[in-house]
Design a protein around this motif. Structure first.
Motif, PDB file in Angstrom:
ATOM      1  N   PHE A 458       0.848  -1.190   0.000  1.00  0.00           N
ATOM      2  CA  PHE A 458       0.000   0.000   0.000  1.00  0.00           C
ATOM      3  C   PHE A 458       0.887   1.246   0.000  1.00  0.00           C
ATOM      4  N   LEU A 459       0.774   2.054  -1.067  1.00  0.00           N
ATOM      5  CA  LEU A 459       1.604   3.254  -1.221  1.00  0.00           C
ATOM      6  C   LEU A 459       0.801   4.543  -1.262  1.00  0.00           C
ATOM      7  N   ALA A 460      -0.530   4.434  -1.314  1.00  0.00           N
ATOM      8  CA  ALA A 460      -1.402   5.624  -1.285  1.00  0.00           C
ATOM      9  C   ALA A 460      -0.999   6.658  -2.339  1.00  0.00           C
ATOM     10  N   ARG A 461      -0.574   6.215  -3.501  1.00  0.00           N
ATOM     11  CA  ARG A 461      -0.234   7.097  -4.631  1.00  0.00           C
ATOM     12  C   ARG A 461       0.920   8.054  -4.308  1.00  0.00           C
ATOM     13  N   MET A 462       1.826   7.624  -3.432  1.00  0.00           N
ATOM     14  CA  MET A 462       2.936   8.493  -3.055  1.00  0.00           C
ATOM     15  C   MET A 462       4.136   8.369  -3.991  1.00  0.00           C
ATOM     16  N   MET A 463       4.021   7.570  -5.056  1.00  0.00           N
ATOM     17  CA  MET A 463       5.090   7.514  -6.042  1.00  0.00           C
ATOM     18  C   MET A 463       4.662   8.175  -7.354  1.00  0.00           C
ATOM     19  N   THR A 464       3.640   9.021  -7.280  1.00  0.00           N
ATOM     20  CA  THR A 464       3.200   9.746  -8.467  1.00  0.00           C
ATOM     21  C   THR A 464       4.053  10.989  -8.668  1.00  0.00           C
ATOM     22  N   VAL A 465       4.027  11.524  -9.888  1.00  0.00           N
ATOM     23  CA  VAL A 465       4.771  12.756 -10.193  1.00  0.00           C
ATOM     24  C   VAL A 465       4.247  13.909  -9.349  1.00  0.00           C
ATOM     25  N   GLU A 466       2.911  13.965  -9.162  1.00  0.00           N
ATOM     26  CA  GLU A 466       2.318  15.076  -8.410  1.00  0.00           C
ATOM     27  C   GLU A 466       2.831  15.114  -6.972  1.00  0.00           C
ATOM     28  N   PHE A 467       2.938  13.950  -6.330  1.00  0.00           N
ATOM     29  CA  PHE A 467       3.417  13.936  -4.953  1.00  0.00           C
ATOM     30  C   PHE A 467       4.889  14.326  -4.896  1.00  0.00           C
ATOM     31  N   SER A 468       5.682  13.840  -5.844  1.00  0.00           N
ATOM     32  CA  SER A 468       7.092  14.200  -5.887  1.00  0.00           C
ATOM     33  C   SER A 468       7.260  15.710  -6.028  1.00  0.00           C
ATOM     34  N   GLN A 469       6.428  16.328  -6.858  1.00  0.00           N
ATOM     35  CA  GLN A 469       6.481  17.776  -7.033  1.00  0.00           C
ATOM     36  C   GLN A 469       6.044  18.500  -5.762  1.00  0.00           C
ATOM     37  N   SER A 470       5.077  17.934  -5.045  1.00  0.00           N
ATOM     38  CA  SER A 470       4.617  18.526  -3.796  1.00  0.00           C
ATOM     39  C   SER A 470       5.731  18.525  -2.750  1.00  0.00           C
ATOM     40  N   VAL A 471       6.505  17.435  -2.698  1.00  0.00           N
ATOM     41  CA  VAL A 471       7.641  17.359  -1.777  1.00  0.00           C
ATOM     42  C   VAL A 471       8.716  18.359  -2.176  1.00  0.00           C
ATOM     43  N   ASP A 472       8.986  18.461  -3.474  1.00  0.00           N
ATOM     44  CA  ASP A 472       9.982  19.417  -3.951  1.00  0.00           C
ATOM     45  C   ASP A 472       9.592  20.845  -3.587  1.00  0.00           C
ATOM     46  N   THR A 473       8.303  21.151  -3.687  1.00  0.00           N
ATOM     47  CA  THR A 473       7.827  22.487  -3.319  1.00  0.00           C
ATOM     48  C   THR A 473       8.092  22.774  -1.855  1.00  0.00           C
ATOM     49  N   PHE A 474       7.880  21.779  -0.994  1.00  0.00           N
ATOM     50  CA  PHE A 474       8.148  21.954   0.436  1.00  0.00           C
ATOM     51  C   PHE A 474       9.629  22.246   0.668  1.00  0.00           C
ATOM     52  N   PHE A 475      10.501  21.480   0.003  1.00  0.00           N
ATOM     53  CA  PHE A 475      11.936  21.691   0.193  1.00  0.00           C
ATOM     54  C   PHE A 475      12.370  23.074  -0.294  1.00  0.00           C
ATOM     55  N   LYS A 476      11.771  23.543  -1.376  1.00  0.00           N
ATOM     56  CA  LYS A 476      12.127  24.875  -1.866  1.00  0.00           C
ATOM     57  C   LYS A 476      11.775  25.954  -0.841  1.00  0.00           C
ATOM     58  N   CYS A 579      -4.434  -7.242 -10.799  1.00  0.00           N
ATOM     59  CA  CYS A 579      -3.564  -6.075 -10.997  1.00  0.00           C
ATOM     60  C   CYS A 579      -3.167  -5.436  -9.670  1.00  0.00           C
ATOM     61  N   LYS A 580      -3.942  -5.725  -8.589  1.00  0.00           N
ATOM     62  CA  LYS A 580      -3.654  -5.271  -7.220  1.00  0.00           C
ATOM     63  C   LYS A 580      -3.615  -3.747  -7.074  1.00  0.00           C
ATOM     64  N   GLU A 581      -4.380  -3.060  -7.897  1.00  0.00           N
ATOM     65  CA  GLU A 581      -4.399  -1.603  -7.807  1.00  0.00           C
ATOM     66  C   GLU A 581      -5.001  -1.118  -6.493  1.00  0.00           C
ATOM     67  N   PHE A 582      -6.055  -1.768  -6.024  1.00  0.00           N
ATOM     68  CA  PHE A 582      -6.664  -1.338  -4.766  1.00  0.00           C
ATOM     69  C   PHE A 582      -5.701  -1.540  -3.603  1.00  0.00           C
ATOM     70  N   GLU A 583      -4.999  -2.671  -3.593  1.00  0.00           N
ATOM     71  CA  GLU A 583      -4.014  -2.910  -2.536  1.00  0.00           C
ATOM     72  C   GLU A 583      -2.877  -1.898  -2.614  1.00  0.00           C
ATOM     73  N   HIS A 584      -2.602  -1.377  -3.808  1.00  0.00           N
ATOM     74  CA  HIS A 584      -1.486  -0.472  -4.048  1.00  0.00           C
ATOM     75  C   HIS A 584      -1.822   0.984  -3.721  1.00  0.00           C
ATOM     76  N   SER A 585      -3.032   1.419  -4.108  1.00  0.00           N
ATOM     77  CA  SER A 585      -3.385   2.833  -3.960  1.00  0.00           C
ATOM     78  C   SER A 585      -4.597   3.090  -3.078  1.00  0.00           C
ATOM     79  N   GLY A 586      -5.395   2.050  -2.817  1.00  0.00           N
ATOM     80  CA  GLY A 586      -6.610   2.249  -2.033  1.00  0.00           C
ATOM     81  C   GLY A 586      -7.780   2.725  -2.866  1.00  0.00           C
TER      82      GLY A 586
END
Length: 690
Positions: A458-476, A579-586
């Motif tokens: 279960f990763l809750a969509r934390m490996m998406t581009v949008e989340f990565s950009q959100s983290v980068d914004t915080f660091f900036k 495909c286990k998408e629900f287990e992966h993202s909820g």
């Protein structure tokens, strides 16, 4: 020579996780990586010098300043096989310096020096031969504006001019960039002799021997000059680090007095000096109770001034945004330090362990997580791996790198472990990387980052581009220029609470008119609903075949991808897809949604609308709860107007051109209107046919 202080105390970690301390990472597109930016600047300058035409200076030529004239003459000199130096300057009481003389580097004659009282004095030959090439500047003030003009110019040399590959080695053009200075000092501290330092730099930069923009003599002089300065700077930095760390500790104590829910902890060394320090806020702890199922522990940055590693814990809220859980500064990157950081974080979060933790590749961190969070799934974020590929393989593979990158991306998406391991061996053999240490590293970590291994985590969509950009914004926000750790602490506070505002209205229109879609929209946040809606729309393109045991085979009607097995258990309303998408993202996948529609479901079972994605679970208050219904009314009104407008505009080409022009202008005008938090609920009724 004094060391130039860094403009920013934080840089990306450059030490490669392969274990070879001489190997370090250069990140693509990283503004804070001084190495790449300075190299690019050097390459750009060289490119300009080689491609641009530099015109010969002439008497009467005007420059805004003497520095501009010197740079122009220097570029001309380099292009023509010599270098220049500043000679005499003339000054007056009224004008200040009003004349500047620039001459060829071989101008004049070397004055004989008194020989030192040694047995065998060195007889140094001089390059000066009385060359008369020169450019003289004179200052004048015209209409109150100061300018410099060329009063004398001669391009007559009494010596041979150098070729391009020779002129670059003149002292005037041999520069050791700041990033190279830091690397040279690091290698020198480690005991490397100068000749080996030069070899290491040539290997790291991928250049042929003798092709660095400086020579061994320059490195030796730089190291000798800096030795005393380095010792002095180390003492000053040690004192500053101790003082700033005490100020940070005092800031934490003051925050704890103002906020009873604020928590912090620290360790000290044998001299009672602060070693490691961590903190978290009450709001972060409360957020963790809702969204602490998946945590990212980002250790991408370290302080070049204090030698501290920065670690930040993030989660994702139900609106898809990064939320701050905690922060830690560590003395080193040892397993012991990481273990303390993880223990402290769990204690801050009142003993609750995450289901999954995402990190970068790090052996010490991997071992610490295995020991401190034994039940948590450990995943290496794919973005950290992709950011290293260029540094690892671009120089090695050359023109093959783009092909390598594309094929690597395809391998990452394989759903079968067996397929990956079979194709991986062929992949590394084809590119001649069987014995490469970075390929070996990636393969040894494959169970931590490869999709076919982690698809059930279960990763809750934390490996998406949008989340990565959100983290980068915080660091900036927190890694801008700072002078001390206390300022850094204040910026972390501001960034952590920066999103604590009411969530504005986000209208999401219905695309399929299916009851299952309308029901989900009323429960999920706009972010989660958009993801589910995308799956609902695609589910209409899939065909189902019922098996004898009640399961279903689901495949795309054009067979664009493989078939998936969906198991349906009616007694418990359970549905499981291969495909286990629900287990992966909820969030349910298109295959499961297709089967539910076939089973005449008009609402999703409650268990498949996870609490972490629901509107009711938001950290912040939503705007007007009736806004969605109001938005629906607005959408219906616009659809009606748009339909009528389309019908009328298609009657003639003139009508269409007019409508297209007006709508384009109207759209630009609306986009430039200021946003407000108010939404007009009461709209006047208009009939499109009126």
């Amino acid at each position: 020579m004094a060391m130039k202080p860094p403009t920013n105390i934080w840089i990306r970690r450059q030490q490669c996780p392969c274990g070879d301390w001489k190997c370090y990472i250069k990140y693509e597109g990283d503004d804070q990586a001084s190495t790449s930016s300075q190299q690019e600047k050097t390459e750009t300058t060289s490119s300009l010098l080689s491609s641009e035409v530099v015109f010969t200076p002439y008497v009467g030529q005007i420059f805004k300043s003497d520095d501009e004239a010197f740079e122009y003459y220097s570029n001309f000199a380099r292009k023509n096989g010599f270098s220049i130096r500043k000679a005499r300057s003339t000054e007056s009481q009224n004008l200040g310096i009003y004349r500047r003389d620039f001459v060829c580097y071989r101008s004049g004659f070397n004055q004989p020096r008194k020989k030192a009282n040694v047995e065998h004095p060195r007889d140094r030959k001089s390059v000066r031969c009385g060359c008369d090439a020169k450019l003289y500047l004179t200052k004048e003030i015209v209409d109150g504006v100061t300018q410099w003009y060329v009063s004398q110019f001669s391009n007559v040399h009494n010596h041979e001019l150098l070729e391009d590959d020779q002129v670059r080695m003149l002292p005037a053009y041999r520069k050791i960039q700041e990033a190279d200075q830091e690397r040279i000092l690091l290698l020198s501290k480690a005991g490397f002799p100068v000749n080996r330092i030069v070899k290491v730099l040539e290997l790291e930069k991928g250049v042929q021997p003798g092709q660095l923009p400086f020579i061994e003599k320059d490195v030796r002089n730089f190291v000798r000059t800096c030795k005393k300065t380095v010792q002095e700077n180390d003492a000053l930095l040690t004192e500053k680090r101790e003082n700033d760390t005490l100020e940070l500790l005092e800031a934490c104590k003051n925050m704890a007095e103002r906020d009873v829910d604020f928590v912090y902890d620290y360790t000290t060394d044998e001299n009672e000096k602060v070693e490691n320090i961590a903190w978290s806020f009450g709001d972060s702890i409360r957020a963790y109770t809702l969204f602490g199922d998946v945590v990212t522990f980002d250790t991408s940055y370290r302080s070049i001034s204090y030698g501290l590693l920065l670690g930040v814990w993030f989660g994702m809220d139900n609106h898809g945004k990064a939320i701050f859980f905690g922060c830690v500064l560590l003395q080193d990157e040892s397993t012991h330090s990481f273990a303390w950081a993880l223990q402290t974080f769990v204690r801050f979060m009142r003993g609750r362990h995450p289901q999954t933790i995402l990190t970068d590749i790090d052996l010490g961190l991997r071992d610490s997580i295995a020991r401190e969070l034994p039940n948590a799934k450990h995943v290496v974020c794919i973005w950290h791996i992709l950011s290293k590929l260029s540094s690892w393989f671009s120089s090695l593979l050359g023109s093959q790198y783009e092909e390598f990158k594309a094929e690597f991306d395809m391998l990452c998406r394989l759903e079968s472990v067996e397929d990956f391991e079979h194709q991986w061996n062929h992949f590394v053999s084809r590119f001649g990387l069987v014995s490469d240490k970075h390929v070996t590293l990636l393969f040894s970590y494959r169970a931590f980052w490869l999709f076919s291994y982690i698809r059930g985590y279960f990763l809750a969509r934390m490996m998406t581009v949008e989340f990565s950009q959100s983290v980068d914004t915080f660091f900036k926000k927190i890694l801008s220029e700072q002078t001390c750790l206390q300022v850094f602490f204040e910026q972390v506070c501001a960034a952590a609470f920066g999103n604590s505002t009411r969530e504005g209205v986000q209208y999401v229109h219905i695309k399929t008119c299916m009851p299952i879609e309308e029901h989900a929209r009323s429960i999920l946040t706009p972010y989660a609903f958009r993801v589910l809606q995308h799956e609902i729309v695609l589910s209409t393109q899939y065909a189902t075949t019922e098996m004898t045991n009640g399961s279903y085979l689901v495949r795309h009607y054009k067979k664009m991808d493989g078939e998936y097995l969906v198991i349906w258990i009616p007694e418990d309303e359970q549905i499981h897809c291969s495909c286990k998408e629900f287990e992966h993202s909820g969030i349910l996948c298109r295959h499961s949604l297709r089967v539910l529609v076939v089973k005449n479901y008009f609402q999703l079972p409650e268990k498949y609308l996870l609490l972490r994605w629901r509107l009711e679970n938001s950290l912040v208050t939503m705007e007007d709860p009736n806004a969605q219904s109001s938005s629906d009314e607005c959408a219906q009104a616009f659809h009606s107007l748009a339909a009528a407008l389309l019908t009328e505009s298609m009657i003639s080409k003139e009508r269409f051109s007019y409508v297209h022009k007006e709508l384009t202008g109207l759209l630009d005008h609306v986009r430039n209107m200021p946003e407000t938090n108010e939404f007009v609920v009461n709209m006047p009724a208009h009939n499109a046919s009126d």
